[in-house]
Motif scaffolding. Sequence first.
Motif, PDB file in Angstrom:
ATOM      1  N   ALA A 291     -10.734  -9.015  -2.562  1.00 27.41           N
ATOM      2  CA  ALA A 291     -11.449  -9.825  -3.553  1.00 27.41           C
ATOM      3  C   ALA A 291     -10.620 -11.043  -3.963  1.00 27.41           C
ATOM      4  O   ALA A 291     -11.144 -12.164  -4.052  1.00 27.41           O
ATOM      5  N   GLU A 292      -9.323 -10.842  -4.193  1.00 27.02           N
ATOM      6  CA  GLU A 292      -8.461 -11.952  -4.605  1.00 27.02           C
ATOM      7  C   GLU A 292      -8.271 -12.958  -3.475  1.00 27.02           C
ATOM      8  O   GLU A 292      -8.298 -14.166  -3.706  1.00 27.02           O
ATOM      9  N   LEU A 293      -8.103 -12.464  -2.264  1.00 27.45           N
ATOM     10  CA  LEU A 293      -7.943 -13.355  -1.121  1.00 27.45           C
ATOM     11  C   LEU A 293      -9.219 -14.167  -0.883  1.00 27.45           C
ATOM     12  O   LEU A 293      -9.167 -15.376  -0.663  1.00 27.45           O
ATOM     13  N   THR A 294     -10.360 -13.504  -0.985  1.00 28.52           N
ATOM     14  CA  THR A 294     -11.645 -14.189  -0.818  1.00 28.52           C
ATOM     15  C   THR A 294     -11.827 -15.253  -1.895  1.00 28.52           C
ATOM     16  O   THR A 294     -12.213 -16.392  -1.599  1.00 28.52           O
TER      17      THR A 294
ATOM     18  N   GLU B 204     -12.472  -4.540  -7.797  1.00 30.21           N
ATOM     19  CA  GLU B 204     -11.985  -5.511  -8.788  1.00 30.21           C
ATOM     20  C   GLU B 204     -10.459  -5.587  -8.758  1.00 30.21           C
ATOM     21  O   GLU B 204      -9.784  -4.581  -8.883  1.00 30.21           O
ATOM     22  N   GLY B 205      -9.939  -6.789  -8.541  1.00 27.92           N
ATOM     23  CA  GLY B 205      -8.500  -6.978  -8.510  1.00 27.92           C
ATOM     24  C   GLY B 205      -7.847  -6.565  -7.203  1.00 27.92           C
ATOM     25  O   GLY B 205      -6.632  -6.665  -7.070  1.00 27.92           O
ATOM     26  N   GLY B 206      -8.634  -6.118  -6.228  1.00 30.96           N
ATOM     27  CA  GLY B 206      -8.088  -5.724  -4.934  1.00 30.96           C
ATOM     28  C   GLY B 206      -7.720  -6.938  -4.096  1.00 30.96           C
ATOM     29  O   GLY B 206      -8.147  -8.058  -4.371  1.00 30.96           O
ATOM     30  N   LEU B 207      -6.938  -6.693  -3.080  1.00 35.63           N
ATOM     31  CA  LEU B 207      -6.458  -7.766  -2.221  1.00 35.63           C
ATOM     32  C   LEU B 207      -7.593  -8.569  -1.591  1.00 35.63           C
ATOM     33  O   LEU B 207      -7.565  -9.794  -1.593  1.00 35.63           O
TER      34      LEU B 207
ATOM     35  N   VAL C 232       0.844  -1.189   0.000  1.00 37.39           N
ATOM     36  CA  VAL C 232       0.000   0.000   0.000  1.00 37.39           C
ATOM     37  C   VAL C 232       0.884   1.245   0.000  1.00 37.39           C
ATOM     38  O   VAL C 232       0.658   2.188  -0.762  1.00 37.39           O
ATOM     39  N   ARG C 233       1.921   1.246   0.854  1.00 38.38           N
ATOM     40  CA  ARG C 233       2.836   2.396   0.915  1.00 38.38           C
ATOM     41  C   ARG C 233       3.518   2.639  -0.428  1.00 38.38           C
ATOM     42  O   ARG C 233       3.770   3.768  -0.808  1.00 38.38           O
ATOM     43  N   GLU C 234       3.831   1.562  -1.136  1.00 34.53           N
ATOM     44  CA  GLU C 234       4.488   1.692  -2.438  1.00 34.53           C
ATOM     45  C   GLU C 234       3.490   2.025  -3.545  1.00 34.53           C
ATOM     46  O   GLU C 234       3.882   2.229  -4.689  1.00 34.53           O
ATOM     47  N   GLY C 235       2.208   2.041  -3.225  1.00 35.34           N
ATOM     48  CA  GLY C 235       1.183   2.381  -4.202  1.00 35.34           C
ATOM     49  C   GLY C 235       0.799   1.250  -5.143  1.00 35.34           C
ATOM     50  O   GLY C 235       0.113   1.470  -6.132  1.00 35.34           O
TER      51      GLY C 235
END
Length: 92
Positions: A49-52, A44-47, A34-37
């Motif tokens: 959603a992918e983890l779930t 969509e494609g967020g952590l 997150v800090r590195e952007g």
Amino acid sequence: MASKTTAASRQAAAAHGLSPRLLDKLAGLAAENVREGGLRLMGEGGLLAELTRHLMQAAVKAEMDLHLTQEAAAPAAGVPALGATSATATGC
């Protein structure tokens, strides 16, 4: 390094057989990205959603494996297993 997980999340993790150290490691990696952007948490494609998605696929696979193993071990009532012989004589 200070713990990134709360006492409640550690208890929940332990109750489900998850390592609090694993949660801390995941939290650290997420915070770094997150800090590195380079990480979205939501959408969509967020952590999340992918983890779930990944967890659900693993859970469904495990349930299917369990179901198929149990089904193979206990044939359906009234359907003889392959190679089984009838226990009743028909008066040959």
